[in-house]
Design a protein around this motif. Sequence first.
Motif, PDB file in Angstrom:
ATOM      1  N   GLY A  75     114.640-115.965  11.978  1.00 44.38           N
ATOM      2  CA  GLY A  75     113.212-115.707  12.320  1.00 44.38           C
ATOM      3  C   GLY A  75     112.079-115.653  11.213  1.00 44.38           C
ATOM      4  O   GLY A  75     110.868-115.330  11.441  1.00 44.38           O
ATOM      5  N   ARG A  76     112.722-115.931   9.999  1.00 42.13           N
ATOM      6  CA  ARG A  76     111.594-115.815   8.922  1.00 42.13           C
ATOM      7  C   ARG A  76     111.697-117.275   8.140  1.00 42.13           C
ATOM      8  O   ARG A  76     112.723-117.827   7.921  1.00 42.13           O
ATOM      9  N   THR A  77     110.378-117.841   8.136  1.00 42.26           N
ATOM     10  CA  THR A  77     110.205-119.085   7.533  1.00 42.26           C
ATOM     11  C   THR A  77     110.508-119.028   6.050  1.00 42.26           C
ATOM     12  O   THR A  77     110.624-117.663   5.455  1.00 42.26           O
ATOM     13  N   GLU A  78     110.487-119.960   5.267  1.00 40.77           N
ATOM     14  CA  GLU A  78     110.623-119.920   3.942  1.00 40.77           C
ATOM     15  C   GLU A  78     109.433-119.056   3.137  1.00 40.77           C
ATOM     16  O   GLU A  78     109.774-118.395   2.266  1.00 40.77           O
ATOM     17  N   GLY A  79     108.291-119.279   3.493  1.00 38.44           N
ATOM     18  CA  GLY A  79     106.976-118.733   2.843  1.00 38.44           C
ATOM     19  C   GLY A  79     107.303-117.008   3.201  1.00 38.44           C
ATOM     20  O   GLY A  79     106.913-116.407   2.268  1.00 38.44           O
ATOM     21  N   GLU A  80     107.491-116.798   4.392  1.00 42.81           N
ATOM     22  CA  GLU A  80     107.755-115.475   4.472  1.00 42.81           C
ATOM     23  C   GLU A  80     109.125-114.699   3.803  1.00 42.81           C
ATOM     24  O   GLU A  80     108.745-113.628   3.322  1.00 42.81           O
ATOM     25  N   ARG A  81     110.158-115.577   3.790  1.00 45.65           N
ATOM     26  CA  ARG A  81     110.979-115.061   2.684  1.00 45.65           C
ATOM     27  C   ARG A  81     110.674-114.831   1.286  1.00 45.65           C
ATOM     28  O   ARG A  81     110.894-114.026   0.852  1.00 45.65           O
ATOM     29  N   ARG A  82     110.033-115.792   0.915  1.00 45.99           N
ATOM     30  CA  ARG A  82     109.462-115.690  -0.546  1.00 45.99           C
ATOM     31  C   ARG A  82     108.608-114.725  -0.770  1.00 45.99           C
ATOM     32  O   ARG A  82     108.516-113.969  -1.716  1.00 45.99           O
ATOM     33  N   SER A  83     107.732-114.628   0.216  1.00 43.20           N
ATOM     34  CA  SER A  83     106.651-113.680  -0.166  1.00 43.20           C
ATOM     35  C   SER A  83     107.029-112.067  -0.080  1.00 43.20           C
ATOM     36  O   SER A  83     106.932-111.360  -0.582  1.00 43.20           O
ATOM     37  N   ARG A  84     108.479-111.778   0.667  1.00 39.75           N
ATOM     38  CA  ARG A  84     109.008-110.542   0.899  1.00 39.75           C
ATOM     39  C   ARG A  84     109.765-110.447  -0.239  1.00 39.75           C
ATOM     40  O   ARG A  84     109.765-109.419  -1.083  1.00 39.75           O
ATOM     41  N   GLU A  85     110.367-111.484  -1.217  1.00 40.21           N
ATOM     42  CA  GLU A  85     110.944-111.384  -2.504  1.00 40.21           C
ATOM     43  C   GLU A  85     110.070-110.810  -3.432  1.00 40.21           C
ATOM     44  O   GLU A  85     110.412-110.492  -4.518  1.00 40.21           O
ATOM     45  N   LEU A  86     108.848-111.220  -3.261  1.00 42.88           N
ATOM     46  CA  LEU A  86     107.779-111.289  -4.483  1.00 42.88           C
ATOM     47  C   LEU A  86     106.739-110.048  -4.115  1.00 42.88           C
ATOM     48  O   LEU A  86     105.871-110.196  -5.177  1.00 42.88           O
ATOM     49  N   THR A  87     107.071-109.038  -3.363  1.00 46.89           N
ATOM     50  CA  THR A  87     106.142-108.193  -3.253  1.00 46.89           C
ATOM     51  C   THR A  87     106.018-107.407  -4.402  1.00 46.89           C
ATOM     52  O   THR A  87     107.147-107.161  -5.398  1.00 46.89           O
ATOM     53  N   PRO A  88     104.793-106.744  -4.838  1.00 51.22           N
ATOM     54  CA  PRO A  88     104.694-106.023  -5.995  1.00 51.22           C
ATOM     55  C   PRO A  88     105.946-104.938  -6.657  1.00 51.22           C
ATOM     56  O   PRO A  88     106.383-104.837  -7.731  1.00 51.22           O
ATOM     57  N   GLU A  89     106.682-104.113  -5.528  1.00 51.95           N
ATOM     58  CA  GLU A  89     107.529-103.327  -5.901  1.00 51.95           C
ATOM     59  C   GLU A  89     108.706-103.905  -6.355  1.00 51.95           C
ATOM     60  O   GLU A  89     109.622-103.574  -7.129  1.00 51.95           O
TER      61      GLU A  89
END
Length: 98
Positions: A75-89
């Motif tokens: 249910g997650r696109t590549e962009g969504e997975r990437r943005s989750r990996e790159l969160t500030p924390e």
Amino acid sequence: MRTRTKPLLREWEWQAGAACRGMDSSVFFSPPGERGPARREREEAARAICRGCPVSGPCGRFARESRQYYGTWGGRTEGERRSRELTPERRARPATAR
């Protein structure tokens, strides 16, 4: 010599129950040059399939752990997975803490 066939099969067992099993993969992976509304529509169609899928959790974990850079997984696109990996924390933690 003994093989790990049965344990290995158990690791992939979740795929047998996937809602997308046997479907055309073009729903989940964008063709070259796809942009804008066409891409959003295709991604939403993929998400709709994933929303009703009983194995979207294992699928998403597989994509994350094996670093699938393309396509909609769990249910997650590549962009969504990437943005989750790159969160500030996540960026602030040392690599060994991940």
